[in-house]
Design an enzyme around this catalytic site. Structure first.
Site, PDB file in Angstrom:
ATOM      1  N   LYS A  52       0.843  -1.205   0.000  1.00 26.24           N
ATOM      2  CA  LYS A  52       0.000   0.000   0.000  1.00 26.24           C
ATOM      3  C   LYS A  52       0.874   1.250   0.000  1.00 26.24           C
ATOM      4  O   LYS A  52       0.561   2.248  -0.657  1.00 26.24           O
ATOM      5  CB  LYS A  52      -0.935  -0.011   1.217  1.00 26.24           C
ATOM      6  CG  LYS A  52      -2.048  -1.052   1.095  1.00 26.24           C
ATOM      7  CD  LYS A  52      -2.788  -1.281   2.404  1.00 26.24           C
ATOM      8  CE  LYS A  52      -3.759  -2.458   2.260  1.00 26.24           C
ATOM      9  NZ  LYS A  52      -4.409  -2.839   3.507  1.00 26.24           N
ATOM     10  N   GLN A  96      -4.236  -1.482   9.775  1.00 33.39           N
ATOM     11  CA  GLN A  96      -4.184  -2.795   9.132  1.00 33.39           C
ATOM     12  C   GLN A  96      -4.788  -3.858  10.058  1.00 33.39           C
ATOM     13  O   GLN A  96      -4.386  -3.994  11.209  1.00 33.39           O
ATOM     14  CB  GLN A  96      -2.726  -3.151   8.780  1.00 33.39           C
ATOM     15  CG  GLN A  96      -2.576  -4.469   8.059  1.00 33.39           C
ATOM     16  CD  GLN A  96      -3.233  -4.483   6.675  1.00 33.39           C
ATOM     17  OE1 GLN A  96      -3.128  -3.516   5.923  1.00 33.39           O
ATOM     18  NE2 GLN A  96      -3.915  -5.572   6.351  1.00 33.39           N
ATOM     19  N   ASP A 119     -10.920   3.367   4.490  1.00 31.20           N
ATOM     20  CA  ASP A 119     -11.403   1.999   4.304  1.00 31.20           C
ATOM     21  C   ASP A 119     -12.937   1.956   4.241  1.00 31.20           C
ATOM     22  O   ASP A 119     -13.512   0.986   3.759  1.00 31.20           O
ATOM     23  CB  ASP A 119     -10.956   1.113   5.488  1.00 31.20           C
ATOM     24  CG  ASP A 119      -9.646   0.382   5.211  1.00 31.20           C
ATOM     25  OD1 ASP A 119      -9.349   0.125   4.025  1.00 31.20           O
ATOM     26  OD2 ASP A 119      -8.937   0.046   6.178  1.00 31.20           O
TER      27      ASP A 119
END
Ligand code: NDP
Length: 297
Positions: A52, A96, A119
């Site tokens: 990422k 994460q 997200d």
């Protein structure tokens, strides 16, 4: 002839658009910044985060790397999220998953400032998605929506079956497909581990999205001619390779391809689009913070 839905190629096109958008933002004095928070020493999580960060660099997003000792108290993660929430230079925050067992995952998801929740997992953003007023669409289903649109797959009036009801893939996918909006207007059936006669459901579908995490569970016998198949699964199975494993999807590609009009490969289908949509949401968040109207594709 079965069309291969090439997520790699479409993601590359999105990244080009995002480079242009980050340049426009930089001209307006805003440097898009994504903070990644890793509280794990799991090699897979470490790899995801570093991928990422590499993606960010490619499109001109600054990646702020925050790593916490997985044995540290949960308060350390909460304090970190508080600091990032308050930092005006941080536009997006990604914690994460999975976090260690001693950390309350739901509390962390609720803690991230919804305006930085790239997200799309904060309850406020989940609610907005359901209400048809999404701020950030969760990356995987959003990427799938873009992939279908790019391939000219019209979802309106179609019977779609989503296999899987997780918070990160299945549920938001269902929501996007049923929205009264472009890329939606499908009649959606949600299947899961308690579904009776899954094959009967998938056989009746025009579009099947497989997100169960079970290698090869959807095969050609479970599909009708002309179906569009989206394989979300990324599963490690033992194989005689250098690494000792290979990645396979939830769909048995060979038999499914004999029935499908279009199908995503694994790897190279949904995965690259998921990654591109994280960048998309970060750029969108930066535009919202800066009050700059960036026209994203
Ligand atoms: P979860 O384990 O959170 O959810 C799996 C879902 O599938 C659950 O709803 C479960 O049902 C259902 N399920 C499991 N087994 C069966 C079965 N035999 N029949 C029908 N339904 C079943 O997984 P995720 O949603 O997080 O991920 C799914 C897959 O997608 C994984 O392989 C993951 O690695 C991959 N993934 C890929 C991404 C990408 O970018 N390509 C991004 C995210 C995930 P129940 O609710 O009853 O337990």
């Amino acid at each position: 002839m079965t069309e291969l839905l090439d997520g790699e190629a479409l993601a590359a096109r999105f990244r080009e658009e995002l480079v242009a958008a980050t340049e426009r933002l930089a001209d307006a004095g805003s440097q898009p910044t994504l903070a990644t928070v890793l509280m794990s020493d799991d090699p897979a999580s470490e790899t995801y985060v570093s991928m990422k960060q590499d993606d960010c660099a490619e499109v001109g997003i600054e990646a702020r790397d925050v790593e916490l000792d997985p044995t540290a108290p949960a308060t350390e993660l909460h304090d970190t999220v508080d600091e990032l929430n308050a930092d005006p230079e941080v536009n997006g925050i990604l914690v994460q998953m999975p976090v260690p067992d001693h950390v309350d995952k739901r509390r962390v998801l609720r803690q991230v400032n919804p305006a930085k929740d790239v997200d799309g997992f904060h309850p406020e953003n989940v609610g907005r998605l359901v209400a048809g007023d999404a701020r950030f669409k969760p990356c995987t289903p959003h990427g799938i929506q873009k992939l279908l649109a790019d391939a000219g797959v019209d979802t309106e009036g179609k019977d779609a079956v989503v296999v899987g009801r997780s918070d990160i893939v299945g549920k938001p996918m269902v929501n996007l497909l049923m929205q009264k909006a472009a890329g939606g207007n499908a009649t959606v059936t949600v299947c899961h581990s308690r579904t009776d006669d899954l094959a009967a459901k998938t056989r009746g579908a025009d579009i099947v999205v497989a997100a169960a995490g079970v290698p090869g569970m959807v095969d050609g016998d479970m599909l009708s001619e002309g179906v569009v198949v989206v394989d979300v699964g990324i599963n490690r199975v033992d194989a005689d390779t250098e690494k000792g494993y290979e990645l396979v999807g939830d769909v048995d590609f060979e038999s499914a391809s004999e029935k499908a009009r279009a199908i995503t490969p694994v790897p190279g289908g949904v995965g690259p689009m998921t990654r591109a949509m994280l960048l998309y949401n970060t750029v969108k968040a930066t535009g919202q913070d800066a009050g700059v109207d960036i026209d994203l594709p």
